[in-house]
Design a protein around this motif. Structure first.
Motif, short mmCIF file in Angstrom:
data_model
loop_
_atom_site.label_atom_id
_atom_site.label_comp_id
_atom_site.label_asym_id
_atom_site.label_seq_id
_atom_site.Cartn_x
_atom_site.Cartn_y
_atom_site.Cartn_z
N GLN A 174 40.24 31.00 42.11
CA GLN A 174 41.43 31.33 42.91
C GLN A 174 41.36 30.40 43.99
OE1 GLN A 174 43.68 33.73 41.99
NE2 GLN A 174 44.87 32.80 43.70
N ALA A 175 40.34 29.93 44.74
CA ALA A 175 40.43 28.99 46.10
C ALA A 175 41.13 27.64 45.21
CB ALA A 175 39.18 29.02 46.48
N GLY A 176 40.37 27.32 44.11
CA GLY A 176 40.94 26.13 43.62
C GLY A 176 42.34 26.08 43.27
N LEU A 177 42.94 27.06 42.73
CA LEU A 177 44.30 27.30 42.49
C LEU A 177 45.32 26.78 43.86
CD1 LEU A 177 44.58 30.26 40.26
CD2 LEU A 177 44.67 27.85 39.61
N ASP A 178 44.69 27.20 45.02
CA ASP A 178 45.17 27.05 46.22
C ASP A 178 44.91 25.68 46.78
OD1 ASP A 178 46.38 29.54 45.88
OD2 ASP A 178 45.06 30.49 47.37
N GLY A 179 44.02 24.98 46.15
CA GLY A 179 43.68 23.56 46.47
C GLY A 179 42.78 23.66 47.90
N ARG A 180 42.06 24.66 47.89
CA ARG A 180 41.18 24.61 49.00
C ARG A 180 39.62 24.71 48.43
NH1 ARG A 180 40.59 29.55 50.01
NH2 ARG A 180 42.43 30.61 48.88
N ARG A 181 38.49 23.91 49.33
CA ARG A 181 37.35 24.09 48.94
C ARG A 181 36.59 25.01 49.53
NH1 ARG A 181 34.82 17.84 49.66
NH2 ARG A 181 33.37 19.05 48.32
N THR A 182 37.26 25.99 50.23
CA THR A 182 36.50 27.01 50.92
C THR A 182 36.95 28.59 50.33
OG1 THR A 182 36.32 25.95 53.13
CG2 THR A 182 36.22 28.27 53.26
N VAL A 183 36.15 29.20 49.81
CA VAL A 183 36.36 30.59 49.41
C VAL A 183 36.71 31.67 50.68
CG1 VAL A 183 35.84 32.40 48.07
CG2 VAL A 183 35.18 30.13 47.26
N LEU A 184 37.90 32.18 50.59
CA LEU A 184 38.38 33.14 51.80
C LEU A 184 38.07 34.52 51.39
CD1 LEU A 184 41.37 31.28 53.28
CD2 LEU A 184 38.88 30.89 53.91
N ASP A 185 38.31 35.27 52.30
CA ASP A 185 38.09 36.94 51.72
C ASP A 185 39.25 37.35 50.87
OD1 ASP A 185 40.00 36.23 53.88
OD2 ASP A 185 39.36 38.08 54.97
N ARG A 186 40.49 36.58 51.05
CA ARG A 186 41.66 37.11 50.31
C ARG A 186 41.53 36.58 48.96
NH1 ARG A 186 44.27 32.72 53.54
NH2 ARG A 186 44.47 31.01 52.51
N ASP A 187 40.69 35.52 48.87
CA ASP A 187 40.48 35.25 47.14
C ASP A 187 39.97 36.28 46.72
OD1 ASP A 187 41.22 32.63 47.36
OD2 ASP A 187 39.61 31.99 48.51
N PHE A 188 38.77 37.00 47.16
CA PHE A 188 38.10 38.09 46.58
C PHE A 188 38.97 39.38 46.44
CE2 PHE A 188 34.44 35.55 48.01
CZ PHE A 188 33.62 35.74 47.02
N THR A 189 39.69 39.69 47.47
CA THR A 189 40.76 40.63 47.49
C THR A 189 41.76 40.47 46.22
OG1 THR A 189 40.63 41.05 49.94
CG2 THR A 189 42.53 41.83 48.78
N LYS A 190 42.17 39.46 46.15
CA LYS A 190 42.94 38.91 45.00
C LYS A 190 42.50 39.44 43.84
CE LYS A 190 46.75 35.99 43.27
NZ LYS A 190 47.61 34.88 43.68
N VAL A 191 41.17 38.92 43.39
CA VAL A 191 40.66 39.12 42.11
C VAL A 191 40.23 40.55 41.89
CG1 VAL A 191 38.39 39.02 41.04
CG2 VAL A 191 39.43 37.00 42.15
N LEU A 192 39.93 41.29 42.94
CA LEU A 192 39.80 42.56 42.84
C LEU A 192 40.88 43.52 42.55
CD1 LEU A 192 37.00 43.35 45.95
CD2 LEU A 192 36.60 43.45 43.51
N LYS A 193 42.00 43.15 43.09
CA LYS A 193 43.19 43.70 43.00
C LYS A 193 43.86 43.51 41.46
CE LYS A 193 48.22 43.96 44.42
NZ LYS A 193 49.12 43.07 45.31
N GLN A 194 43.40 42.13 40.92
CA GLN A 194 43.68 41.74 39.69
C GLN A 194 43.20 42.96 38.57
OE1 GLN A 194 43.16 37.72 39.55
NE2 GLN A 194 45.27 37.17 40.26
N ARG A 195 41.71 42.91 39.05
CA ARG A 195 40.90 43.74 37.98
C ARG A 195 41.39 45.25 38.09
NH1 ARG A 195 34.39 42.15 38.50
NH2 ARG A 195 34.88 40.22 37.71
N ARG A 196 41.65 45.63 39.49
CA ARG A 196 42.37 47.17 39.19
C ARG A 196 43.36 47.20 38.63
NH1 ARG A 196 40.65 46.83 44.70
NH2 ARG A 196 42.67 46.32 45.44
N GLU A 197 44.30 46.23 38.48
CA GLU A 197 45.61 46.40 37.85
C GLU A 197 45.60 46.22 36.41
OE1 GLU A 197 47.91 43.50 39.63
OE2 GLU A 197 48.68 44.62 41.18
N ALA A 198 44.48 45.47 35.91
CA ALA A 198 44.11 45.19 34.61
C ALA A 198 43.59 46.53 33.90
CB ALA A 198 43.29 43.84 34.19
N SER A 199 42.70 47.28 34.77
CA SER A 199 42.34 48.30 34.15
C SER A 199 43.09 49.70 34.03
CB SER A 199 40.81 48.72 34.99
OG SER A 199 41.35 49.14 36.52
N ARG A 200 44.23 49.42 34.79
CA ARG A 200 45.30 50.60 34.36
C ARG A 200 45.76 50.74 33.10
NH1 ARG A 200 48.79 49.66 39.87
NH2 ARG A 200 47.14 49.99 41.36
#
Length: 200
Positions: A174-200
């Motif tokens: 996710q950080a790579g898609l945003d062109g960053r070399r630093t992984v931020l909290d929002r990257d993890f938040t977005k991944v977890l949100k996507q997982r929750r939505e996929a499990s519905r």
């Protein structure tokens, strides 16, 4: 060169300069810095991917297979004025508008062993690192005990570490898609949100 007609060529391999045709398979590096619009490294084969490892000095990297766009998709991207690959990655023949970047790393699309020669140890995660514990065991057990009064088996630690490794891989993508070399909290938040939505 592959002998493709000039109109059938999408881009060239960054290592051997072999033609990569529209709609054909190619490979990218799993490391996000190799897939930025200013870098845009693409390879015609796994051996060519492996050839870039000594100079890239990645700690963990592997080849991922992608598919080049069709001519129609390419033209549509040009007309839309989308982000371009660097000029050095373009074919010798000049095209009227910039090219689309290779797809960002897709960890679910990692190249299977059958796709080419066995990768070197540098082209995939260190097996020993894949077994390391990523949680503080004593704090984990204390939390579970304080929360529920239950004990925690040591075998649970390995499962949690595997889960964290997978989250980290998806967050780095996710950080790579945003062109960053630093992984931020929002990257993890977005991944977890996507997982929750996929499990519905």
């Amino acid at each position: 060169m592959t002998g493709l007609a000039s109109d059938d060529i999408w881009l060239h391999c960054n290592i051997c300069k072999k033609d990569i045709g529209f709609g054909s398979s190619y490979f990218v590096c799993s490391v996000s810095t190799c897939n930025r619009k200013r870098t845009g490294l693409i390879f015609c084969s796994v051996p060519c991917f492996q050839a870039h490892l000594p100079t890239a000095r990645h700690r963990d990297a592997w080849a991922e297979q992608e598919k080049a766009p069709s001519r129609a998709e390419w033209q549509a991207t040009q007309n839309a004025g989308d982000n371009a690959l660097p000029d050095r990655a373009l074919p010798d023949r000049a095209l009227p508008a910039p090219a689309a970047p290779p797809a960002a790393p897709n960890f679910r699309g990692a190249v299977p062993a059958a796709a080419g020669p066995a990768p070197t140890t540098a082209s995939r995660p260190d097996p020993e690192a894949a077994l390391e514990v990523l949680v503080v065991v004593s704090k984990l057990k204390k939390y579970v005990r304080d929360w529920s009064g239950m004990n925690t088996s040591d075998t649970a630690v390995a499962v949690l570490s595997d889960h964290l490794r997978e989250l980290c891989r998806e967050a780095t993508r996710q950080a790579g898609l945003d062109g960053r070399r630093t992984v931020l909290d929002r990257d993890f938040t977005k991944v977890l949100k996507q997982r929750r939505e996929a499990s519905r």
